[in-house]
Structures are given as structure tokens and as C-alpha cells.
Write a protein that holds these residues in place. Structure first.
Motif, PDB file in Angstrom:
ATOM      1  N   ALA A   1      39.354   3.993 -81.275  1.00  0.00           N
ATOM      2  CA  ALA A   1      39.122   5.017 -79.831  1.00  0.00           C
ATOM      3  C   ALA A   1      40.372   5.103 -79.015  1.00  0.00           C
TER       4      ALA A   1
ATOM      5  N   ALA B   1      31.678   9.195 -79.591  1.00  0.00           N
ATOM      6  CA  ALA B   1      31.381   7.648 -79.542  1.00  0.00           C
ATOM      7  C   ALA B   1      29.516   7.334 -79.405  1.00  0.00           C
TER       8      ALA B   1
ATOM      9  N   LYS C   1      29.844   0.698 -78.700  1.00  0.00           N
ATOM     10  CA  LYS C   1      30.907   2.085 -78.600  1.00  0.00           C
ATOM     11  C   LYS C   1      32.097   0.638 -78.098  1.00  0.00           C
TER      12      LYS C   1
END
Length: 278
Positions: free
Chosen positions: A222, A238, A271
Motif C-alpha cells: 500500500a 484499493a 482496505k
């Protein structure tokens, strides 16, 4: 040496306009981003660790050929970080004034252009601490980042923290006479290395051995993906990845599928917190 899936397998893609730049299209490889790939460097191959790209040097991982710098800013940043290293944290500290060499890279037109890269000393990158060094085998810059509590991408050459995510740029001309800039996010597979990649004894992205992570790539990477795309585009990516994951991929990564048959690992569906670690 180690099983790898055959190249040319089916992939799923998604594309969307960058929320921060409506003139840019992001085209992302869902098959890669939802795979369970994860770096396995640091363990002995007999324990399921990285076999390395050279069978004779498993402890050196993929650090054998040095790293090309992307630009002068990349060079300057790394030079500043080198000042933090000491003989106790960097095995080749004696080379601190001599870490960069001139080389060439092929551009999009197939022409060779001047480039700079990290020096190779005794068969591996000058920043690579060898097996048996007190700090352990691995990148001295990466290890320093861990000691300082910052993300390794702040200390390492850009190509080192981007791999094995591949980002490309191109401009597409449409039939209506308009054009759109495209940012491509996909897997840095063997072919991405050029002809030399096929000489590796092993490459991680195609091997079930390296597809045992508990999180998909879009979550585990990420921070890196946010740096590569920008926060708005990563957040959109995402969301799309999470939605596709819930529905189930039509074309999952075959290395992840093979690894799941051997050792099922639950996939975390959430997420990511894309806040840089600094």
C-alpha cells in the motif's frame, strides 16, 4: 531449481481515471495485485526462503547486479543516507566514496543511454551485507531504515523498493483524435528484465514458493503503490481491488493458486492504511 508457473497466463485488468488528474488513466493488473506474493528474502532456502536468482548465491537474493538509479534526485538521496552508515552496519563501508558506476540503459526507442547504478563488488551490490556479517545478510540501506523506524523506500534506490511492482507510462491516441496518458501497474516478471531475466535460476513472482503472504499485494504494498500513484488513485484502486476480491477473480494468479493448494492461508480483506511510515 524451483517450480515456476508458465508465462502467458490469463490476467484481469481494471482501468479508471485518476481522481487527481482526469487526463490520466490508471490501468492496473488485478491478477497481480490480488495475488499472495510476498518477499521471502531472509530465510534459508531449506526453510522456504529465497533461493536467489543465482543458485550459487542464495543469500544474496536479487542483489547481484546492482540497481540503476532513476535520476539525479535518486542518486543524491541515497548519497545522503550513506552518511548514516558505519563500519558496524555496512560491510563494505570502505567503499563509501565509490558506490556509483556509469552504465547504459536501453530507452523506448531501443537506443542505449547513459545511466548510473550502484557498484557491484565481489558479485553483489556494494550495499549488500553478506551472509555472516553481524547485522545479518541484506541491504545496509534497508537495515538502516529499520533501525531508524522509517519505510525502506525513503532510503533505498527507487528501483529496489518498487520491485516487483512494475510501473510504466504511455500515451494512447484514440479514434476520436483525443489522447490519454496511461499509468500501467503490473507484475515485474522475468520478461520485464529483458533478455537477461531468462538467465536467472529463479524469479520470485512466478513461483508458488513466494505466494504465501497473508495479504494481497495491493495491501502489503500500500505504501509503495501510494507513492507510485498518489493517494487518490491508490484509494480508488484499493476500493476496486477489494470489490473484485469479494466477487472472486476469474483469472487468479496461478502461482498463488498453486500455493493455496499446498498451504491454505486466510486472505485479509480490508482496505490498507496507506499512510507512509515516517
Amino acid at each position: 531449481m524451483t517450480d515456476e508457473v508458465a508465462a502467458g497466463f490469463d490476467r484481469e485488468w481494471v482501468e479508471f481515471l485518476d481522481p487527481a488528474d482526469q487526463d490520466t488513466m490508471v490501468r492496473a493488473d488485478l491478477t497481480w495485485l490480488l495475488s499472495r506474493w510476498g518477499c521471502i528474502f531472509g530465510k534459508h532456502p531449506d526453510e522456504g526462503g529465497c533461493p536467489g536468482i543465482d543458485q550459487g548465491s542464495p543469500a544474496d537474493g536479487c542483489c547481484l547486479h546492482g540497481a540503476f538509479y532513476t535520476d539525479e534526485a535518486d542518486v543524491r538521496r541515497t548519497k545522503e543516507i550513506v552518511k548514516k552508515l558505519t563500519p558496524e552496519t555496512w560491510q563494505l563501508h570502505r567503499r563509501w566514496k565509490d558506490t556509483i558506476v556509469d552504465d547504459t540503459l536501453e530507452n523506448d526507442e531501443g537506443e542505449e543511454e547513459p545511466a548510473k547504478k550502484t557498484a557491484v563488488v565481489d558479485g553483489a551490490c556494494v550495499f549488500h551485507n553478506r551472509e555472516g556479517f553481524p547485522t545479518g545478510s541484506g541491504c545496509a540501506l534497508h537495515q538502516q531504515a529499520m533501525r531508524d523506524g522509517v519505510h525502506p523506500m525513503e532510503y533505498k534506490p527507487e528501483v529496489c523498493w518498487q520491485l516487483p511492482v512494475k510501473r510504466d507510462f504511455k500515451t494512447e491516441h484514440r479514434a476520436d483524435g483525443t489522447k490519454v496518458d496511461v499509468t500501467l501497474i503490473t507484475e515485474f516478471d522475468r520478461a520485464s528484465w529483458g533478455p537477461g531475466g531468462h538467465d536467472f535460476d529463479w524469479w520470485c513472482t512466478g513461483s508458488p514458493l513466494a505466494h504465501t503472504a497473508a495479504e494481497p499485494v495491493y495491501l502489503s504494498y500500500a505504501v509503495e503503490l501510494t507513492e507510485l500513484l498518489g493517494a487518490p488513485a491508490y484509494e480508488r484502486l484499493a476500493d476496486l481491488c477489494a470489490e473484485r476480491d469479494e466477487r472472486g477473480l476469474v483469472a487468479p494468479h496461478p502461482a498463488s493458486a498453486a500455493a493455496l493448494k499446498r498451504l491454505p492461508i486466510p486472505l485479509r480483506r480490508r482496505k490498507a492504511d496507506a499512510t507512509p511510515l515516517n
